[in-house]
Design an enzyme around this catalytic site. Sequence first.
Site, PDB file in Angstrom:
ATOM      1  N   LYS A 114       1.417  -1.261  -0.180  1.00  0.00           N
ATOM      2  CA  LYS A 114      -0.323  -0.456  -0.333  1.00  0.00           C
ATOM      3  C   LYS A 114       0.781   1.304  -0.210  1.00  0.00           C
ATOM      4  O   LYS A 114       0.281   2.232  -1.087  1.00  0.00           O
ATOM      5  CB  LYS A 114      -1.219  -0.265   1.252  1.00  0.00           C
ATOM      6  CG  LYS A 114      -2.330  -1.018   1.123  1.00  0.00           C
ATOM      7  CD  LYS A 114      -3.118  -0.839   2.041  1.00  0.00           C
ATOM      8  CE  LYS A 114      -4.644  -1.899   1.946  1.00  0.00           C
ATOM      9  NZ  LYS A 114      -4.482  -1.761   2.729  1.00  0.00           N
ATOM     10  N   LYS A 197      -8.122  -9.187 -10.997  1.00  0.00           N
ATOM     11  CA  LYS A 197      -8.797  -9.156 -10.122  1.00  0.00           C
ATOM     12  C   LYS A 197      -9.649  -8.207 -10.260  1.00  0.00           C
ATOM     13  O   LYS A 197      -9.818  -7.241 -10.190  1.00  0.00           O
ATOM     14  CB  LYS A 197      -8.642  -9.832  -8.797  1.00  0.00           C
ATOM     15  CG  LYS A 197      -8.832  -9.036  -7.979  1.00  0.00           C
ATOM     16  CD  LYS A 197      -8.495  -9.398  -6.174  1.00  0.00           C
ATOM     17  CE  LYS A 197      -8.536  -8.696  -5.571  1.00  0.00           C
ATOM     18  NZ  LYS A 197      -9.750  -8.927  -4.180  1.00  0.00           N
ATOM     19  N   LYS A 200     -12.904  -2.722  -6.791  1.00  0.00           N
ATOM     20  CA  LYS A 200     -13.194  -1.238  -6.582  1.00  0.00           C
ATOM     21  C   LYS A 200     -11.629  -0.600  -6.976  1.00  0.00           C
ATOM     22  O   LYS A 200     -12.690   0.746  -7.402  1.00  0.00           O
ATOM     23  CB  LYS A 200     -14.051  -0.963  -4.938  1.00  0.00           C
ATOM     24  CG  LYS A 200     -12.811  -1.161  -4.237  1.00  0.00           C
ATOM     25  CD  LYS A 200     -13.350  -0.509  -3.364  1.00  0.00           C
ATOM     26  CE  LYS A 200     -12.818  -1.256  -1.737  1.00  0.00           C
ATOM     27  NZ  LYS A 200     -12.669  -2.357  -1.464  1.00  0.00           N
TER      28      LYS A 200
HETATM   29  P1  ADP Z   1     -11.534  -4.680  -3.227  1.00  0.00           P
HETATM   30  O1  ADP Z   1     -10.250  -5.789  -3.779  1.00  0.00           O
HETATM   31  O2  ADP Z   1     -12.724  -4.758  -4.377  1.00  0.00           O
HETATM   32  O3  ADP Z   1     -10.404  -3.657  -2.604  1.00  0.00           O
HETATM   33  P2  ADP Z   1     -12.095  -5.566  -0.288  1.00  0.00           P
HETATM   34  O4  ADP Z   1     -10.555  -6.441  -0.770  1.00  0.00           O
HETATM   35  O5  ADP Z   1     -12.784  -5.276  -0.054  1.00  0.00           O
HETATM   36  O6  ADP Z   1     -12.507  -5.863  -1.908  1.00  0.00           O
HETATM   37  O7  ADP Z   1     -12.547  -7.514  -0.332  1.00  0.00           O
HETATM   38  C1  ADP Z   1     -13.236  -7.701   0.589  1.00  0.00           C
HETATM   39  C2  ADP Z   1     -13.864  -8.769   0.487  1.00  0.00           C
HETATM   40  O8  ADP Z   1     -14.330  -9.500  -0.804  1.00  0.00           O
HETATM   41  C3  ADP Z   1     -12.326  -9.761   0.886  1.00  0.00           C
HETATM   42  O9  ADP Z   1     -12.863 -10.711   1.665  1.00  0.00           O
HETATM   43  C4  ADP Z   1     -11.970 -10.347  -0.535  1.00  0.00           C
HETATM   44  O10 ADP Z   1     -11.045 -11.760  -0.448  1.00  0.00           O
HETATM   45  C5  ADP Z   1     -13.620 -10.827  -1.610  1.00  0.00           C
HETATM   46  N1  ADP Z   1     -12.962 -10.033  -2.634  1.00  0.00           N
HETATM   47  C6  ADP Z   1     -12.956  -8.727  -3.246  1.00  0.00           C
HETATM   48  N2  ADP Z   1     -12.478  -8.879  -4.055  1.00  0.00           N
HETATM   49  C7  ADP Z   1     -12.629 -10.529  -5.060  1.00  0.00           C
HETATM   50  C8  ADP Z   1     -12.624 -10.874  -6.248  1.00  0.00           C
HETATM   51  N3  ADP Z   1     -12.162 -10.321  -7.234  1.00  0.00           N
HETATM   52  N4  ADP Z   1     -12.889 -12.224  -6.287  1.00  0.00           N
HETATM   53  C9  ADP Z   1     -13.411 -12.792  -5.101  1.00  0.00           C
HETATM   54  N5  ADP Z   1     -13.325 -12.431  -4.143  1.00  0.00           N
HETATM   55  C10 ADP Z   1     -13.079 -11.192  -3.665  1.00  0.00           C
HETATM   56 NA    NA Z   2      -8.137  -4.884  -1.415  1.00  0.00          NA
END
Ligand code: ADP
Ligand code: NA
Length: 330
Positions: A114, A197, A200
């Site tokens: 980060k 992947k 957001k």
């Molecule tokens: P982002 O990657 O969009 O920032 P977060 O890190 O807030 O999302 O993830 C919240 C939850 O959703 C976590 O448990 C994460 O493992 C799951 N998650 C996020 N993106 C994916 C994805 N593309 N496929 C499967 N699970 C995901």
């Molecule tokens: Na994330």
Amino acid sequence: KARPRVLSGIQPTSGSFHLGNYLGAVRQWVELQETTDAFYMVVDLHAITVAQDPAALRENTRVSAAQILGAGLDPERCTLFVQSHVPEHAQLAWVMNCLTGFGEASRMTQFKDKTARHGNEAATVGLFTYPVLMVADVLLYQADEVPVGEDQRQHLELTRDLAERFNTRYAPTFTVPKPHIPKATAKIMDLQDPTAKMSKSAATTKGLISLLDEPKLSAKKFKSAVTDTDTVVTYDEEKKPGVANLLRIHSALSGQSVEQLVAHFEGKMYGALKTELAELFTDWVTPFQQRTRTFLDDPAELDRVLAVGAEKAREIAGATLETVYDRIGL
Ligand code: ADP
Ligand code: NA
């Protein structure tokens, strides 16, 4: 404890969850409420480790809770709460900060990633000690299992190390949690860049399926998903990542195996897969949005549900913190 206790949290960062959040996390929560003693929280204290607009944070926290309920979480069968409603999280985090080596915290790769992205100046001490707050989140509830993705594995290791350290230094106090590995976690990829992947934080939202968007917009995104120049629907993550992603999403939403789907789409083109997927998603997301909206349209009911959850959570968290304070002479 008759059932294993499970603890999991999700950040309220962007209001609407995306399809990856649902298929990769929230859907497992709904399943786990049947077989475990589950504690789920919206981690607003984690959200303030980066700059946040107060009104947006407050709104996103509520929208997140409403979506979790909309996805089928039943507050009668599990405990759903907002992290900041349970002050013991911040209190135990301080204790755990005092048990964590500076070098140990410095080795957390997520912080390094980060700061590499945002620069050292933008990083707060809160972001640095974020994994220690996670440690407190888990240990407060004496959780047996924590559902974790690959990116959180190192934080769970820290949790185990600190639990053992405390238990050895003072007296057996904390359950040492194990990772809960879900049967098949669907890793959902960006529809426009299927090698990344779905997230957001992606540069554009063209390949992002936001659960609260107009279903028509999402249907359009499915129909214009990036695939490849071949036409045969087969599952090949390496050579056909776009099609593989669509098949995984279809499989997760329809309950059919990828093999069944490949047979089903034999002799058909990618367009058939995309159209069917758009319909399948619309059929799922429409009632999801309706249920979510009932909670957003009734703020008093949402507040009541979250207050009951916080009270249930505090019973356990308060007892743990009391023991901890006692053990360390506070
Ligand atoms: P982002 O990657 O969009 O920032 P977060 O890190 O807030 O999302 O993830 C919240 C939850 O959703 C976590 O448990 C994460 O493992 C799951 N998650 C996020 N993106 C994916 C994805 N593309 N496929 C499967 N699970 C995901
Ligand atoms: Na994330």
